[in-house]
Design a protein around this motif. Structure first.
Motif, short mmCIF file in Angstrom:
data_model
loop_
_atom_site.label_atom_id
_atom_site.label_comp_id
_atom_site.label_asym_id
_atom_site.label_seq_id
_atom_site.Cartn_x
_atom_site.Cartn_y
_atom_site.Cartn_z
N TRP A 1 -34.15 -0.98 -27.98
CA TRP A 1 -34.08 0.12 -28.92
C TRP A 1 -32.70 0.32 -29.53
O TRP A 1 -31.68 0.31 -28.84
N ARG A 2 -32.68 0.44 -30.85
CA ARG A 2 -31.49 0.85 -31.59
C ARG A 2 -31.94 1.93 -32.57
O ARG A 2 -32.98 1.78 -33.20
N LYS A 3 -31.16 2.96 -32.71
CA LYS A 3 -31.54 4.04 -33.62
C LYS A 3 -31.42 3.58 -35.06
O LYS A 3 -30.38 3.06 -35.46
N PRO A 4 -32.49 3.75 -35.86
CA PRO A 4 -32.40 3.37 -37.27
C PRO A 4 -31.50 4.35 -38.03
O PRO A 4 -31.65 5.56 -37.90
N VAL B 1 -45.54 5.24 -21.41
CA VAL B 1 -45.30 4.05 -20.61
C VAL B 1 -44.99 2.84 -21.49
O VAL B 1 -44.37 1.88 -21.06
N LYS B 2 -45.42 2.91 -22.75
CA LYS B 2 -45.16 1.83 -23.69
C LYS B 2 -43.67 1.85 -24.06
O LYS B 2 -43.11 2.91 -24.31
N PRO B 3 -43.01 0.68 -24.07
CA PRO B 3 -41.57 0.70 -24.38
C PRO B 3 -41.29 1.04 -25.85
O PRO B 3 -42.12 0.76 -26.72
N PHE B 4 -40.15 1.63 -26.10
CA PHE B 4 -39.71 1.89 -27.48
C PHE B 4 -39.05 0.62 -27.99
O PHE B 4 -38.01 0.21 -27.49
N ASN B 5 -39.66 0.00 -28.99
CA ASN B 5 -39.09 -1.22 -29.55
C ASN B 5 -38.32 -0.93 -30.82
O ASN B 5 -38.65 0.00 -31.57
N ARG B 6 -37.32 -1.74 -31.08
CA ARG B 6 -36.49 -1.60 -32.27
C ARG B 6 -37.33 -1.86 -33.52
O ARG B 6 -38.19 -2.73 -33.55
N GLY C 1 -30.54 3.80 -41.55
CA GLY C 1 -30.54 3.61 -42.99
C GLY C 1 -30.95 4.87 -43.76
O GLY C 1 -31.72 5.67 -43.26
N ILE C 2 -30.47 5.00 -45.00
CA ILE C 2 -30.78 6.22 -45.76
C ILE C 2 -32.25 6.30 -46.17
O ILE C 2 -32.80 7.38 -46.29
N ASP C 3 -32.90 5.15 -46.33
CA ASP C 3 -34.31 5.15 -46.74
C ASP C 3 -35.25 4.78 -45.60
O ASP C 3 -36.44 4.58 -45.82
N ASN C 4 -34.77 4.66 -44.38
CA ASN C 4 -35.59 4.16 -43.29
C ASN C 4 -36.75 5.09 -42.95
O ASN C 4 -36.55 6.28 -42.67
N ALA C 5 -37.96 4.51 -42.96
CA ALA C 5 -39.17 5.30 -42.74
C ALA C 5 -39.29 5.78 -41.30
O ALA C 5 -39.81 6.87 -41.05
N PHE D 1 -42.00 9.02 -40.96
CA PHE D 1 -43.19 8.93 -41.78
C PHE D 1 -44.41 8.63 -40.92
O PHE D 1 -44.29 7.99 -39.87
N ARG D 2 -45.56 9.07 -41.40
CA ARG D 2 -46.80 8.86 -40.67
C ARG D 2 -47.11 7.36 -40.57
O ARG D 2 -46.92 6.62 -41.53
N GLY D 3 -47.56 6.91 -39.41
CA GLY D 3 -47.93 5.51 -39.24
C GLY D 3 -46.79 4.59 -38.87
O GLY D 3 -46.99 3.39 -38.75
N THR D 4 -45.59 5.11 -38.71
CA THR D 4 -44.45 4.27 -38.32
C THR D 4 -44.21 4.39 -36.82
O THR D 4 -44.88 5.18 -36.14
N LEU D 5 -43.23 3.64 -36.30
CA LEU D 5 -42.90 3.70 -34.88
C LEU D 5 -42.39 5.08 -34.50
O LEU D 5 -41.80 5.79 -35.32
N ARG D 6 -42.61 5.44 -33.22
CA ARG D 6 -42.06 6.69 -32.73
C ARG D 6 -40.59 6.47 -32.36
O ARG D 6 -40.23 5.42 -31.86
N MET D 7 -39.77 7.48 -32.61
CA MET D 7 -38.36 7.38 -32.25
C MET D 7 -38.14 7.95 -30.85
O MET D 7 -38.83 8.86 -30.41
N VAL D 8 -37.14 7.42 -30.18
CA VAL D 8 -36.75 7.94 -28.86
C VAL D 8 -36.22 9.35 -29.04
O VAL D 8 -35.41 9.59 -29.94
N ASN D 9 -36.66 10.28 -28.21
CA ASN D 9 -36.03 11.60 -28.19
C ASN D 9 -36.16 12.23 -26.81
O ASN D 9 -36.89 11.73 -25.95
N ILE D 10 -35.47 13.32 -26.58
CA ILE D 10 -35.36 13.94 -25.26
C ILE D 10 -36.70 14.42 -24.74
O ILE D 10 -36.90 14.55 -23.53
N GLY D 11 -37.66 14.65 -25.60
CA GLY D 11 -38.98 15.13 -25.18
C GLY D 11 -39.76 14.15 -24.34
O GLY D 11 -40.71 14.52 -23.66
N TYR D 12 -39.39 12.88 -24.37
CA TYR D 12 -40.08 11.86 -23.57
C TYR D 12 -39.52 11.75 -22.15
O TYR D 12 -40.02 10.97 -21.36
#
Length: 131
Positions: free
Chosen positions: A31-34, A13-18, A36-40, A45-56
């Motif tokens: 939301w915008r998909k990150p 229910v929490k929104p996916f923020n950029r 970058g080549i080094d983007n965590a 990486f553990r402890g970072t924002l969750r990315m949007v995906n079809i499983g939600y």
């Protein structure tokens, strides 16, 4: 009453923020998909924002339903109420905001005849004073 009495469950229910929208005011939180080549975040990486995906994605049977288990259908014209005649157990009508008060009364009266649920019955309609 609706046929769909299944309880609606949300995977999130929490929104996916950029990424970094909390850090910089110039970044909108939408939301915008990150990329970058080094983007965590992209590298998950553990402890970072969750990315949007079809499983939600929510259950198809309860997707786009409102509280009573109905799906919304926008009524832009008094003739549109006839389209809900066969689907009055699965769909509820919602009168468009552009409809005048006179036509709203017409739609509401026809909906009562056809046993169709209207979500915004009280909008823009003056009640006669009861004394």
């Amino acid at each position: 009453t609706s046929i769909n009495r299944r309880k609606k469950e949300f995977k999130r229910v929490k929104p996916f923020n950029r990424h970094h929208s909390d850090r910089y005011l110039r970044l909108d939180p939408s939301w915008r998909k990150p990329r970058g080549i080094d983007n965590a975040v992209r590298r998950k990486f553990r402890g970072t924002l969750r990315m949007v995906n079809i499983g939600y994605k929510n259950n198809n049977k309860t997707r786009h339903t409102i509280k009573g288990g109905f799906k919304k259908f926008l009524l832009r014209d008094p003739k549109d109420i006839e389209l809900l005649l066969m689907n009055n157990r699965t769909h509820a009508g919602e009168i468009a905001h552009t409809i005048s008060a006179k036509k709203r009364v017409e739609i509401i009266n026809r909906a009562k005849e056809l046993n169709v649920k209207i979500t915004n019955v009280n909008g823009k309609v003056r009640k006669a004073p009861t004394e």
